[in-house]
Design a protein around this motif. Sequence first.
Motif, PDB file in Angstrom:
ATOM      1  N   GLY A  56       0.807  -1.222   0.000  1.00  0.00           N
ATOM      2  CA  GLY A  56       0.000   0.000   0.000  1.00  0.00           C
ATOM      3  C   GLY A  56       0.834   1.263   0.000  1.00  0.00           C
ATOM      4  N   LYS A  57       2.129   1.170   0.305  1.00  0.00           N
ATOM      5  CA  LYS A  57       2.976   2.372   0.292  1.00  0.00           C
ATOM      6  C   LYS A  57       3.394   2.692  -1.150  1.00  0.00           C
ATOM      7  CE  LYS A  57       4.699   1.476   4.945  1.00  0.00           C
ATOM      8  NZ  LYS A  57       5.853   1.100   5.790  1.00  0.00           N
ATOM      9  N   PRO A  58       3.690   3.973  -1.437  1.00  0.00           N
ATOM     10  CA  PRO A  58       4.001   4.348  -2.829  1.00  0.00           C
ATOM     11  C   PRO A  58       5.221   3.645  -3.407  1.00  0.00           C
ATOM     12  CG  PRO A  58       4.199   6.253  -1.330  1.00  0.00           C
ATOM     13  CD  PRO A  58       3.635   5.123  -0.535  1.00  0.00           C
ATOM     14  N   PHE A  59       6.145   3.232  -2.565  1.00  0.00           N
ATOM     15  CA  PHE A  59       7.350   2.574  -3.092  1.00  0.00           C
ATOM     16  C   PHE A  59       7.213   1.058  -3.149  1.00  0.00           C
ATOM     17  CE2 PHE A  59       8.089   3.189   1.496  1.00  0.00           C
ATOM     18  CZ  PHE A  59       8.456   1.907   1.906  1.00  0.00           C
ATOM     19  N   PHE A  60       6.038   0.519  -2.782  1.00  0.00           N
ATOM     20  CA  PHE A  60       5.911  -0.939  -2.699  1.00  0.00           C
ATOM     21  C   PHE A  60       6.117  -1.620  -4.060  1.00  0.00           C
ATOM     22  CE2 PHE A  60       3.401  -4.903  -2.818  1.00  0.00           C
ATOM     23  CZ  PHE A  60       4.081  -5.612  -1.855  1.00  0.00           C
ATOM     24  N   GLU A  61       5.385  -1.184  -5.081  1.00  0.00           N
ATOM     25  CA  GLU A  61       5.517  -1.831  -6.398  1.00  0.00           C
ATOM     26  C   GLU A  61       6.927  -1.629  -6.990  1.00  0.00           C
ATOM     27  OE1 GLU A  61       3.633  -4.080  -7.684  1.00  0.00           O
ATOM     28  OE2 GLU A  61       4.789  -4.221  -9.552  1.00  0.00           O
ATOM     29  N   PRO A  62       7.488  -0.410  -6.946  1.00  0.00           N
ATOM     30  CA  PRO A  62       8.879  -0.257  -7.386  1.00  0.00           C
ATOM     31  C   PRO A  62       9.854  -1.137  -6.597  1.00  0.00           C
ATOM     32  CG  PRO A  62       7.835   1.903  -7.205  1.00  0.00           C
ATOM     33  CD  PRO A  62       6.854   0.910  -6.665  1.00  0.00           C
ATOM     34  N   ARG A 109      24.367   4.796  -3.084  1.00  0.00           N
ATOM     35  CA  ARG A 109      24.074   6.185  -3.426  1.00  0.00           C
ATOM     36  C   ARG A 109      22.645   6.240  -3.962  1.00  0.00           C
ATOM     37  NH1 ARG A 109      25.978   7.935  -9.383  1.00  0.00           N
ATOM     38  NH2 ARG A 109      23.935   8.903  -9.143  1.00  0.00           N
ATOM     39  N   ASP A 110      22.144   7.446  -4.150  1.00  0.00           N
ATOM     40  CA  ASP A 110      20.825   7.644  -4.746  1.00  0.00           C
ATOM     41  C   ASP A 110      20.986   7.583  -6.265  1.00  0.00           C
ATOM     42  OD1 ASP A 110      18.040   9.331  -3.655  1.00  0.00           O
ATOM     43  OD2 ASP A 110      18.425   9.074  -5.795  1.00  0.00           O
ATOM     44  N   TRP A 111      20.110   6.812  -6.913  1.00  0.00           N
ATOM     45  CA  TRP A 111      20.165   6.679  -8.372  1.00  0.00           C
ATOM     46  C   TRP A 111      19.005   7.406  -9.039  1.00  0.00           C
ATOM     47  CZ3 TRP A 111      24.639   4.716 -10.185  1.00  0.00           C
ATOM     48  CH2 TRP A 111      25.412   3.940  -9.300  1.00  0.00           C
ATOM     49  N   GLY A 112      18.242   8.187  -8.274  1.00  0.00           N
ATOM     50  CA  GLY A 112      17.161   8.978  -8.854  1.00  0.00           C
ATOM     51  C   GLY A 112      15.980   8.160  -9.330  1.00  0.00           C
ATOM     52  N   VAL A 113      15.726   7.011  -8.690  1.00  0.00           N
ATOM     53  CA  VAL A 113      14.589   6.168  -9.071  1.00  0.00           C
ATOM     54  C   VAL A 113      13.604   6.082  -7.907  1.00  0.00           C
ATOM     55  CG1 VAL A 113      15.830   4.874 -10.858  1.00  0.00           C
ATOM     56  CG2 VAL A 113      15.904   4.082  -8.490  1.00  0.00           C
ATOM     57  N   ALA A 114      12.440   5.441  -8.153  1.00  0.00           N
ATOM     58  CA  ALA A 114      11.318   5.502  -7.218  1.00  0.00           C
ATOM     59  C   ALA A 114      11.555   4.745  -5.913  1.00  0.00           C
ATOM     60  CB  ALA A 114      10.065   4.971  -7.897  1.00  0.00           C
ATOM     61  N   VAL A 115      12.503   3.816  -5.933  1.00  0.00           N
ATOM     62  CA  VAL A 115      12.782   3.057  -4.709  1.00  0.00           C
ATOM     63  C   VAL A 115      14.273   3.184  -4.405  1.00  0.00           C
ATOM     64  CG1 VAL A 115      13.205   0.826  -5.877  1.00  0.00           C
ATOM     65  CG2 VAL A 115      12.409   0.859  -3.504  1.00  0.00           C
ATOM     66  N   GLN A 116      14.603   3.287  -3.131  1.00  0.00           N
ATOM     67  CA  GLN A 116      16.013   3.344  -2.753  1.00  0.00           C
ATOM     68  C   GLN A 116      16.669   1.993  -3.015  1.00  0.00           C
ATOM     69  OE1 GLN A 116      17.659   5.911  -2.140  1.00  0.00           O
ATOM     70  NE2 GLN A 116      16.296   7.426  -1.224  1.00  0.00           N
ATOM     71  N   GLN A 117      17.773   2.018  -3.758  1.00  0.00           N
ATOM     72  CA  GLN A 117      18.548   0.798  -4.013  1.00  0.00           C
ATOM     73  C   GLN A 117      19.706   0.834  -3.019  1.00  0.00           C
ATOM     74  OE1 GLN A 117      19.424   0.410  -8.221  1.00  0.00           O
ATOM     75  NE2 GLN A 117      17.266   0.430  -8.753  1.00  0.00           N
ATOM     76  N   ASN A 118      19.557   0.083  -1.936  1.00  0.00           N
ATOM     77  CA  ASN A 118      20.483   0.255  -0.812  1.00  0.00           C
ATOM     78  C   ASN A 118      21.209  -1.034  -0.420  1.00  0.00           C
ATOM     79  OD1 ASN A 118      18.389  -1.072   0.373  1.00  0.00           O
ATOM     80  ND2 ASN A 118      17.690   0.652   1.629  1.00  0.00           N
ATOM     81  N   LEU A 119      21.367  -1.921  -1.377  1.00  0.00           N
ATOM     82  CA  LEU A 119      22.327  -3.042  -1.317  1.00  0.00           C
ATOM     83  C   LEU A 119      21.969  -4.214  -0.429  1.00  0.00           C
ATOM     84  CD1 LEU A 119      25.471  -0.767  -1.160  1.00  0.00           C
ATOM     85  CD2 LEU A 119      24.803  -2.157  -3.115  1.00  0.00           C
ATOM     86  N   VAL A 120      21.388  -3.937   0.739  1.00  0.00           N
ATOM     87  CA  VAL A 120      21.149  -5.032   1.684  1.00  0.00           C
ATOM     88  C   VAL A 120      19.806  -4.886   2.388  1.00  0.00           C
ATOM     89  CG1 VAL A 120      23.552  -5.653   2.193  1.00  0.00           C
ATOM     90  CG2 VAL A 120      22.467  -3.800   3.485  1.00  0.00           C
ATOM     91  N   HIS A 121      19.296  -6.030   2.814  1.00  0.00           N
ATOM     92  CA  HIS A 121      18.174  -6.104   3.754  1.00  0.00           C
ATOM     93  C   HIS A 121      18.675  -6.786   5.015  1.00  0.00           C
ATOM     94  CE1 HIS A 121      14.282  -7.103   5.524  1.00  0.00           C
ATOM     95  NE2 HIS A 121      14.809  -8.288   5.770  1.00  0.00           N
ATOM     96  N   GLY A 122      18.192  -6.334   6.154  1.00  0.00           N
ATOM     97  CA  GLY A 122      18.418  -7.051   7.415  1.00  0.00           C
ATOM     98  C   GLY A 122      17.139  -7.047   8.223  1.00  0.00           C
ATOM     99  N   SER A 123      16.792  -8.193   8.799  1.00  0.00           N
ATOM    100  CA  SER A 123      15.577  -8.283   9.631  1.00  0.00           C
ATOM    101  C   SER A 123      15.642  -7.235  10.748  1.00  0.00           C
ATOM    102  CB  SER A 123      15.472  -9.660  10.285  1.00  0.00           C
ATOM    103  OG  SER A 123      15.590 -10.685   9.324  1.00  0.00           O
ATOM    104  N   ASP A 124      14.448  -6.748  11.159  1.00  0.00           N
ATOM    105  CA  ASP A 124      14.438  -5.672  12.160  1.00  0.00           C
ATOM    106  C   ASP A 124      13.975  -6.094  13.545  1.00  0.00           C
ATOM    107  OD1 ASP A 124      11.705  -5.912  11.826  1.00  0.00           O
ATOM    108  OD2 ASP A 124      11.434  -3.966  10.856  1.00  0.00           O
ATOM    109  N   SER A 125      13.644  -7.372  13.752  1.00  0.00           N
ATOM    110  CA  SER A 125      13.212  -7.852  15.077  1.00  0.00           C
ATOM    111  C   SER A 125      13.282  -9.379  15.074  1.00  0.00           C
ATOM    112  CB  SER A 125      11.764  -7.426  15.363  1.00  0.00           C
ATOM    113  OG  SER A 125      10.889  -8.076  14.451  1.00  0.00           O
ATOM    114  N   THR A 126      13.159  -9.983  16.248  1.00  0.00           N
ATOM    115  CA  THR A 126      13.178 -11.450  16.290  1.00  0.00           C
ATOM    116  C   THR A 126      11.943 -12.025  15.588  1.00  0.00           C
ATOM    117  OG1 THR A 126      12.211 -11.390  18.491  1.00  0.00           O
ATOM    118  CG2 THR A 126      14.585 -11.686  18.367  1.00  0.00           C
TER     119      THR A 126
END
Length: 138
Positions: A56-62, A109-126
């Motif tokens: 539902g967030k604007p960056f979800f589909e990108p 870095r920022d590539w000027g696209v609709a979603v941040q391309q930030n290299l990694v994901h890490g879980s945020d809680s157990t």
Amino acid sequence: MHAEETLVLVKPDGVARGLTGEILRRIEAKGYTIVDLRMVTASRELLEAHYEEHQGKPFFEPLVEFMLSGPVVAVRVAGNRVIEGFRSLAGATDPTAAAPGTIRGDLGRDWGVAVQQNLVHGSDSTLSSERELGLWFA
Ligand code: DAT
Ligand code: MG
């Protein structure tokens, strides 16, 4: 007692830019243990489940399209307080603002696209790590 575990993903930008080794190096240099690792071409269903909190967030589909754009490397990483510790290694979500010394701050870095391309994901809680490890290492 089992050590805490987290799910790390090297996202398609990290794999495409040849940064998988550098990212794994930082995880190992910190002292965490790589328990399992696989290269995955994710399905839309897997990604929609993985990112369900963002539906539902604007960056979800990108975000889903970006994660479908190439293979990702899924890593099961263990160590005391590894969830918090890897988030600290990764740095802030926005790679422009992420502190130097972090994965996103040093390599992203920022590539000027609709979603941040930030290299990694890490879980945020157990709760997230258990759910996400179940999805990627089913
Ligand atoms: P994180 O990956 O730091 O846990 P998140 O879970 O809030 O961040 O968001 C998931 C991903 O979606 C994030 O890594 C990059 C992208 N993203 C988040 N917020 C965004 C925004 N406001 N604009 C563009 N992309 C965003
Ligand atoms: Mg998140």
